[in-house]
Design an enzyme around this catalytic site. Structure first.
Site, PDB file in Angstrom:
ATOM      1  CG  ASP A 150      80.079  46.688 121.756  1.00 14.93           C
ATOM      2  OD1 ASP A 150      81.696  46.425 120.786  1.00 14.93           O
ATOM      3  OD2 ASP A 150      80.533  46.918 122.525  1.00 14.93           O
ATOM      4  CE  LYS A 170      82.767  43.572 124.004  1.00 14.68           C
ATOM      5  NZ  LYS A 170      83.264  44.583 124.501  1.00 14.68           N
TER       6      LYS A 170
HETATM    7  O1  C5P Z   1      78.716  52.524 119.009  1.00 14.94           O
HETATM    8  P1  C5P Z   1      78.577  52.512 120.501  1.00 14.94           P
HETATM    9  O2  C5P Z   1      77.324  53.983 121.390  1.00 14.94           O
HETATM   10  O3  C5P Z   1      79.066  51.459 121.561  1.00 14.94           O
HETATM   11  O4  C5P Z   1      80.408  53.698 120.956  1.00 14.94           O
HETATM   12  C1  C5P Z   1      80.420  54.703 122.027  1.00 14.94           C
HETATM   13  C2  C5P Z   1      81.167  55.393 122.023  1.00 14.94           C
HETATM   14  O5  C5P Z   1      82.824  54.639 122.091  1.00 14.94           O
HETATM   15  C3  C5P Z   1      80.983  56.368 120.648  1.00 14.94           C
HETATM   16  O6  C5P Z   1      80.690  57.893 120.956  1.00 14.94           O
HETATM   17  C4  C5P Z   1      82.676  57.150 120.238  1.00 14.94           C
HETATM   18  O7  C5P Z   1      82.742  57.996 120.940  1.00 14.94           O
HETATM   19  C5  C5P Z   1      83.605  55.652 120.779  1.00 14.94           C
HETATM   20  N1  C5P Z   1      83.609  54.255 119.629  1.00 14.94           N
HETATM   21  C6  C5P Z   1      84.784  54.781 118.918  1.00 14.94           C
HETATM   22  N2  C5P Z   1      84.629  54.011 117.673  1.00 14.94           N
HETATM   23  C7  C5P Z   1      84.592  52.364 117.615  1.00 14.94           C
HETATM   24  C8  C5P Z   1      83.469  52.160 118.399  1.00 14.94           C
HETATM   25  C9  C5P Z   1      83.255  53.072 119.930  1.00 14.94           C
HETATM   26  O8  C5P Z   1      85.435  55.784 118.208  1.00 14.94           O
HETATM   27  N3  C5P Z   1      84.400  51.605 116.961  1.00 14.94           N
END
Ligand code: C5P
Length: 313
Positions: free
Chosen positions: A137, A11
């Site tokens: 995501d 994406k």
């Molecule tokens: O959800 P995911 O594990 O992909 O996110 C990785 C990191 O990115 C999270 O640990 C967080 O620090 C940050 N993040 C965030 N807000 C979001 C998505 C991700 O702060 N909406």
């Protein structure tokens, strides 16, 4: 069914706005996400020993619990009380740590493939809560998945674009609009999403996307206006850490892109081109300096996708 092959498209974020930092440490987002024709293929078979096995054609991809596809299999087996094992083989085409949701898309493909392989018959929306436990995501990456294989025996998808809110998991699907030429350039380093969010100071953000205006342009599938309205508030943060991102973006514009933007937390930059010849010329130019250059279109299911051309630089 003995084996199932699921396409896992990358994406790009066409807009990305961060509203505020939440109590749970995540950031509240408003982002338009769009599936593109750069695709991993995930082959899933039942594993008679009951184990989870993950392999891929990319030696840099871990084969253990640190791989999101492995975690997806583990979570599916425990949440759905499925007493089986799986062998997962990933044909990796999406670069790692690129801001293109490659790992998230592989994880979504594993959830969807296991759902079909073991005949659980859940819809993508029903798997969404499980998906969001794996990463912000992953629910979007489940969008547009279909249940029946194409004539080639592969589970493809119809291609999705969505306005994502919350952590990224609250989705509103948008109408179809295909972007014919998307050039992606991934510089030779990876970016930590966590680190980019840590460096984000919301009171210092000066340029934000006009999401409402973007959605109007999208509704009309008005390429010029879509291109004009590409904005990602994380771009300046990642660019400060890695100035090469700005150089790629400037190159895209110089080589004739309608506009260019960093995807997600980066470092991949994509350019939208109106014409094939300009996009191909730009691809050649970037290929002198970068290993990972891809010219693709929007991801679209079935026959529409047959026209998609993946050209790796
Ligand atoms: O959800 P995911 O594990 O992909 O996110 C990785 C990191 O990115 C999270 O640990 C967080 O620090 C940050 N993040 C965030 N807000 C979001 C998505 C991700 O702060 N909406």
């Amino acid at each position: 069914m003995e084996t199932i092959t699921v396409e896992a498209p990358a994406k790009v974020n066409l807009t990305l706005d961060v509203k505020y930092k939440r109590g749970d440490g995540y950031h509240e987002l408003e982002s338009v996400m769009h599936q593109i024709g750069l695709i991993d293929r995930v082959v899933i078979r039942p594993e008679p020993t009951g184990a989870i096995r993950v392999r891929s054609n990319n030696p840099a991809l871990p084969d253990d619990q640190t791989n999101l596809a492995y975690q997806a299999a583990q979570l599916f087996l425990s949440e759905y009380k499925c007493g089986a094992g799986v062998d997962i083989s990933i044909e990796k085409n999406i670069p790692l740590g690129a801001g293109l949701a490659g790992g998230s898309s592989d994880a979504a493909a594993v959830l969807w493939g296991m759902n079909l392989l073991f005949n659980y018959k859940r819809g993508p929306e029903e798997l969404s809560a499980t998906a969001s436990r794996l990463g912000s995501d992953v629910p979007f990456c489940l969008s547009g998945k279909v249940s029946h294989p194409s004539p080639g025996g592969i589970i493809a998808g119809c291609g999705a674009t969505a306005l994502a809110r919350g952590r990224g998991e609250v989705l509103e699907l948008l109408p179809e609009c295909r972007l014919p030429w998307i050039l992606l350039v991934k510089p030779d380093f990876q970016v930590s999403t966590r680190e980019v969010y840590q460096n984000l100071k919301l009171d210092e953000v000066t340029v934000r996307p006009d999401t409402r205006a973007f959605l109007a342009a999208w509704q009309d599938c008005d390429m010029m206006n879509i291109a004009k309205k590409l904005v990602n508030v994380l771009e300046s943060i990642s660019t400060k850490m890695y100035p090469q991102i700005a150089a790629i973006k400037a190159g895209m514009i110089r080589y004739g892109a309608l506009n260019a933007l960093m995807s997600g937390s980066g470092p991949t930059v994509f350019g939208i081109f109106a014409e094939r010849t300009a996009a191909q010329r730009a691809r050649e130019k970037f290929s002198h300096d970068y290993r990972e250059v891809f010219l693709v279109s929007s991801y679209g299911g079935g026959e529409a996708n047959a026209g998609t051309e993946i050209i790796a630089g």
